[in-house]
Design a protein around this motif. Structure first.
Motif, PDB file in Angstrom:
ATOM      1  N   ARG A 108      -0.401 -11.030  45.299  1.00  0.00           N
ATOM      2  CA  ARG A 108       0.725 -11.922  45.606  1.00  0.00           C
ATOM      3  C   ARG A 108       0.843 -12.144  47.103  1.00  0.00           C
ATOM      4  NH1 ARG A 108       3.737  -8.923  41.727  1.00  0.00           N
ATOM      5  NH2 ARG A 108       4.968  -7.951  43.383  1.00  0.00           N
ATOM      6  N   ASN A 112       0.571 -15.686  48.823  1.00  0.00           N
ATOM      7  CA  ASN A 112       1.684 -16.144  49.653  1.00  0.00           C
ATOM      8  C   ASN A 112       1.190 -16.572  51.028  1.00  0.00           C
ATOM      9  OD1 ASN A 112       3.420 -15.542  47.578  1.00  0.00           O
ATOM     10  ND2 ASN A 112       4.322 -13.737  48.539  1.00  0.00           N
ATOM     11  N   SER A 115      -0.551 -19.894  50.747  1.00  0.00           N
ATOM     12  CA  SER A 115       0.445 -20.937  50.518  1.00  0.00           C
ATOM     13  C   SER A 115       1.213 -21.253  51.796  1.00  0.00           C
ATOM     14  CB  SER A 115       1.416 -20.495  49.416  1.00  0.00           C
ATOM     15  OG  SER A 115       2.451 -21.438  49.240  1.00  0.00           O
ATOM     16  N   GLU A 145       8.173 -17.112  53.013  1.00  0.00           N
ATOM     17  CA  GLU A 145       7.111 -17.398  52.050  1.00  0.00           C
ATOM     18  C   GLU A 145       6.216 -16.177  51.843  1.00  0.00           C
ATOM     19  OE1 GLU A 145       4.784 -19.747  49.437  1.00  0.00           O
ATOM     20  OE2 GLU A 145       6.657 -20.301  50.415  1.00  0.00           O
ATOM     21  N   GLY A 150       6.143 -10.641  47.613  1.00  0.00           N
ATOM     22  CA  GLY A 150       4.845 -10.246  48.135  1.00  0.00           C
ATOM     23  C   GLY A 150       4.751  -8.750  48.320  1.00  0.00           C
TER      24      GLY A 150
END
Length: 399
Positions: A108, A112, A115, A145, A150
């Protein structure tokens, strides 16, 4: 940390005693000066700067000359995310990030990161690639983000917020840990981040790459967040290269260099704080820029050569096969359902295209299952994952 509260000049800061009421495992924190610092750049730095700019210019020029560069540079975003996560001690790979159903904290975090980088780069391209469009609010957005859902060891990393209290950086002693460095307390950190933003948005006092090296040192020293400071700082390097009009796309991954030289990286940053060794840090930083730009150039040439080989081999193939061949350079791991979405065709058409490419060895089914099969493009992933010394030279690739 050094004994005593004062650091000999020309160090860009001083140590100060912590508040007497604070219950923390240290007695002093570092208070960095405001930017810009006064640096007398050595001849070695000037030469290293020229070499780094040459390598970045070659890399950026290469991408402006090819058709549909976005079909490849998406992989570089994931490569940077992979390497940045590995700096933090994970073993996440690009393949893991594409794998459906994989939802560990480490994966994750890497997703992240990718992204956040893609979104920030897209925003920068939309609003204009200049430093005035970078801000503390953007850094907070990046942090939000990164940290929401995360990987973090903190119970509450306060996504998108500057830290409200002290922070400190531990190091291993072999039998435990000890405090190696204490960034400024919260109110000073907030003030220094205001100065950081002002300098980041200015034309700067030094050539672009020098400024980027200075800004990276400063944000890592201020340590404005509870957690995720290294990840935000590494993201910012790429965005600063774009905002300084040095790179058009986010296709550069300095995290690989930092991962390989992690101990020297942290030593160089600390030596700036305690000894004022700016030239040594900047030489390390510029060397990394040059090495990673050269590696990215060679890796990009290898990927594009592979794409051209596929295009030539399958020039008369059905549209579904040709379309899928393009997409495997942006998403090299996928299911049949996902392939159908990628090429915007029916499930049977995607399944047939996969079967053809699997028979030819371009794709490999990696789950050994009859249902929920997952395929990967081994040659694409191999080109992306080769160690730097295993990548053929650009001249050798085209021979």
């Amino acid at each position: 940390m050094k004994d005593g509260y004062l650091v000999d000049t020309p160090a860009p800061g001083v140590y100060r005693p912590v508040d007497s009421s604070s219950d923390v495992p240290f007695s002093k924190f570092y208070k960095p000066n405001e930017l810009p610092p006064k640096i007398e750049l050595s001849d070695d730095i000037i030469q290293a700067y020229g070499r780094a700019m040459h390598s970045l210019g070659r890399l950026d020029g290469f991408w402006t000359e090819i058709e549909n560069p976005e079909t490849v540079f998406g992989l570089f975003v994931y490569k940077e995310a992979e390497q940045s996560s590995q700096v933090e001690g994970t073993r996440v790979t690009v393949s893991d990030m594409y794998k459906e159903g994989e939802d560990s904290k480490d994966v994750r975090e890497a997703r992240n990161y990718a992204s956040a980088l893609k979104q920030a780069a897209k925003q920068l391209s939309k609003t204009g690639r200049f430093r005035g469009n970078l801000s503390n609010e953007l850094l907070k957005d990046l942090h939000r983000e990164l940290m929401e859902k995360g990987r973090t060891d903190e119970e509450d990393p306060l996504p998108g917020e500057f830290r409200p209290g002290y922070a400190w950086i531990d190091e291993s002693t072999g039998i435990g840990t000890r405090v190696r460095f204490v960034p400024p307390k919260a109110e000073i950190a907030a003030s220094r981040m205001e100065n950081f933003e002002e300098y980041m948005q200015s034309e700067g006092a030094y050539p672009n790459l020098i400024d980027i090296g200075i800004l990276h040192y400063q944000i890592e020293t201020i340590h404005p967040f509870v957690d995720g400071n290294g990840r935000v700082g590494r993201l910012l390097i790429v965005l600063l290269l774009m905002a300084s009009d040095i790179l058009l796309h986010p296709l550069f991954y300095l995290s690989s260099y930092i991962r390989r030289n992690r101990d020297e990286y942290t030593d160089r940053l600390l030596a700036v704080s305690e000894e004022g060794e700016w030239n040594e840090w900047l030489l390390f930083f510029l060397t990394g820029i040059k090495e990673q730009a050269n590696e990215a150039f060679s890796r990009a040439k290898l990927l594009l050569y592979l794409r051209e080989q596929y295009q030539e081999k399958y020039i008369d193939a059905r549209p579904s096969v040709k379309s899928l061949l393009e997409k495997i350079f942006t998403e090299p791991v996928f299911t049949v359902n996902r392939a159908s979405e990628m090429i915007d065709m029916s499930y049977p058409a995607a399944n047939q295209a996969i079967s053809i490419l699997e028979d030819d060895g371009v794709l490999r089914e990696r789950t050994q299952k009859e249902r929920y099969r997952e395929f990967q493009a081994d040659e694409v992933l191999d080109a992306l994952n080769k160690d730097a010394d295993e990548i053929p030279s650009p001249h050798a690739i085209t021979q």
